[in-house]
Design a protein around this motif. Structure first.
Motif, mmCIF file in Angstrom:
data_model
loop_
_atom_site.group_PDB
_atom_site.id
_atom_site.type_symbol
_atom_site.label_atom_id
_atom_site.label_comp_id
_atom_site.label_asym_id
_atom_site.label_seq_id
_atom_site.Cartn_x
_atom_site.Cartn_y
_atom_site.Cartn_z
ATOM 1 N N TYR A 101 40.510 -13.951 -4.707
ATOM 2 C CA TYR A 101 39.847 -12.868 -3.972
ATOM 3 C C TYR A 101 39.426 -11.789 -4.960
ATOM 4 O O TYR A 101 39.953 -11.699 -6.069
ATOM 5 C CB TYR A 101 40.782 -12.283 -2.907
ATOM 6 N N LEU A 102 38.476 -11.000 -4.528
ATOM 7 C CA LEU A 102 37.963 -9.910 -5.348
ATOM 8 C C LEU A 102 37.813 -8.687 -4.453
ATOM 9 O O LEU A 102 37.230 -8.784 -3.374
ATOM 10 C CB LEU A 102 36.611 -10.326 -5.930
ATOM 11 N N PHE A 103 38.377 -7.576 -4.881
ATOM 12 C CA PHE A 103 38.244 -6.333 -4.122
ATOM 13 C C PHE A 103 37.353 -5.392 -4.918
ATOM 14 O O PHE A 103 37.620 -5.118 -6.081
ATOM 15 C CB PHE A 103 39.620 -5.703 -3.894
ATOM 16 N N LYS A 104 36.275 -4.938 -4.269
ATOM 17 C CA LYS A 104 35.325 -4.086 -5.001
ATOM 18 C C LYS A 104 35.111 -2.770 -4.259
ATOM 19 O O LYS A 104 35.120 -2.746 -3.022
ATOM 20 C CB LYS A 104 33.957 -4.783 -5.101
ATOM 21 N N ILE A 105 34.931 -1.712 -5.000
ATOM 22 C CA ILE A 105 34.488 -0.465 -4.382
ATOM 23 C C ILE A 105 33.219 -0.010 -5.100
ATOM 24 O O ILE A 105 33.055 -0.273 -6.296
ATOM 25 C CB ILE A 105 35.551 0.666 -4.404
ATOM 26 N N GLY A 106 32.351 0.626 -4.363
ATOM 27 C CA GLY A 106 31.087 1.011 -4.995
ATOM 28 C C GLY A 106 30.409 2.166 -4.303
ATOM 29 O O GLY A 106 30.846 2.638 -3.252
ATOM 30 N N LEU A 107 29.367 2.625 -4.926
ATOM 31 C CA LEU A 107 28.587 3.744 -4.414
ATOM 32 C C LEU A 107 27.141 3.306 -4.243
ATOM 33 O O LEU A 107 26.599 2.614 -5.094
ATOM 34 C CB LEU A 107 28.657 4.910 -5.410
#
Lengths: 216, 245
Positions: free
Chosen positions: B104-110
């Motif tokens: 799994y990959l957890f990403k946060i972004g703008l």
């Protein structure tokens, strides 16, 4: 590779400049006074006009969208905590509507057109921007309507109209204070879009959200 | 768990407080899922997008991925059974194949929307994501073969296989820049198309690295190229979203 990086850096600037939409908001400095906060508004005869030649004019479509505009005005004002009532030809039509409210609507629209003093329009609105100004000389209506605030429980009367041209929607929102006989809020919004329910809903909601944000 | 709930609640409340005059008809939160993405097809991703200012939104993505490695062969050594160091007799060739990587990959972004007049979350946007995750590499097989390269010594050397190689790896990812278009289909449904450049770093676990000393078999997505433990490639996503709050 350098070209790609350069293009990617340039892309946001290019895309931002593609926008041909803009908003111009002018308001009375009295809105900054907490005591004059707008809570209840009487909206007089909101309209949708579709600019089309006579052969292509579709009255049914026009009336249908006017109904959508009405619904969205009620919904959006409620979401932004305004107690808003609509008075138009279909509901609440009394002699007072013709004598007082329609006359007031006619006058608020005409004074805002005719009293276009250079003091208020000292700067052209930049495309893609939201410009907020304070009236130097707020357009004034006749003092004949002072009594309306007692009758309707608020001195704030408004008019909202949406005008559709080919690929362009224009929103015009006016709020008048009958106690001071002055225009307190005037918004002119241009969005390059075809007539769509979602865009109209967004434009109307945003207009009330911006009016509400003046009191914060 | 309690701490996570408190932090999540504080985060959501702050976002709502900041975003009072934005969003579509007062709705600021979008829940999205993938219809198509760059790794594979399927509903394997959950996104939450929150509008924070008129033109900005933040998003958190939890995605699941899985892929089989590219079959890669590599010359990993030279063998000289006679002991004469000046003459090379065999090349040792190692081939990695038939494993599975998932995680799994957890990403946060703008995100920054270009249209200031119609507030976020609709229209053309650009932004970047950073993320981390965990990957499980399972049942990898490394085949070791020896190729005779000396025409004067026609010997053969039998090869062997190393099977059932498994292990865990930490994944870091940067998705930048990305550009996309989000359209509101109704007051509740949105469709979001996004093109991005996904760069991912994932070093293979030590037991796999001992058997195959290269990370080139690891991919970030379907069209990626690898170099060392880094892989990079374009990604395409089509997401279906719902405006929830």
């Amino acid at each position: 590779m350098r070209r790609i990086v350069f293009f990617l850096l340039l892309l946001p600037i290019l895309l931002s400049s593609c926008s041909r939409n803009w908003i111009s908001i002018e308001r009375n400095e009295q809105l900054l006074n907490q005591d004059r906060e707008i809570k209840k508004i009487i909206c007089i005869d909101p309209r949708f006009y579709f600019e089309e030649d006579e052969l292509n004019f579709d009255l049914e479509k026009n009336q249908k969208i006017t109904q959508t505009v009405r619904k969205n005005i009620l919904k959006s004002s409620k979401s932004n905590n305004f107690d808003l009532s609509i008075f138009d030809f279909k509901e609440n039509t009394t002699t007072n509507f013709y004598n007082d409210l329609l006359t007031l609507k006619k006058q608020m629209v005409s004074v805002n057109f005719n009293q276009a003093t250079p003091l208020n329009f000292n700067k052209q609105t930049t495309v893609g921007e939201i410009e907020k100004k304070i009236f130097v000389y707020p357009p004034k209506i006749s003092f004949d309507f002072v009594k309306l605030s007692e009758e309707y429980g608020t001195p704030y009367f408004s008019y909202m109209g949406i005008y559709a041209q080919k690929r362009k929607l224009i929103l015009y929102h006016l709020v008048i204070d009958t106690d001071n006989s002055e225009t307190v809020y005037r918004e002119f919004k241009v969005v390059n879009s075809r007539v769509s329910k979602i865009t109209i809903a967004q434009m109307i909601y945003d207009s009330y959200a911006m009016l509400k944000s003046e009191f914060k | 768990m309690k701490k996570t709930l408190i932090i999540s609640w504080a985060f959501l409340s702050t976002m709502l407080a900041v975003a009072q005059n934005t969003g579509h008809l007062g709705k600021h939160f979008l829940l999205k899922t993938n219809a198509i993405n760059g790794r594979d097809l399927g509903l394997n991703c959950v996104d939450i997008e929150s509008v924070i200012f008129r033109r900005y939104s933040i998003e958190a993505t939890l995605s699941r991925f899985s892929f089989s490695p590219k079959e890669i062969s590599k010359i990993t050594g030279e063998i000289n059974p006679g002991g004469n160091l000046n003459i090379k007799v065999f090349d040792e060739i190692r081939t990695i194949n038939s494993g599975l990587t998932y995680g799994y990959l957890f990403k946060i972004g703008l995100r920054r929307y270009f249209n200031k007049i119609i507030p976020a979350p609709s229209g053309l946007y650009m932004g970047c994501d950073i993320g981390f995750g965990q990957a499980r590499l399972e049942n990898y097989r490394v085949i070791v073969e020896y190729e005779n390269v000396d025409p004067f010594e026609p010997f053969t050397l039998p090869g062997y296989e190393i099977n059932n190689l498994s292990g865990n790896a930490f994944v870091t990812a940067i998705e930048a820049p990305f550009i996309g278009y989000q359209k509101l289909l109704t007051s509740f449904f949105t469709i979001d198309t996004k093109f991005s450049l996904l760069t991912q770093r994932m070093a293979s676990p030590s037991n796999i690295r001992n058997a195959f000393p290269d990370n080139n078999f690891i991919r970030s997505n379907l069209f990626s190229t690898s170099g060392g433990s880094w892989s990079c490639g374009p990604s395409i996503y089509v997401k279906i979203g719902f405006l929830i709050i």
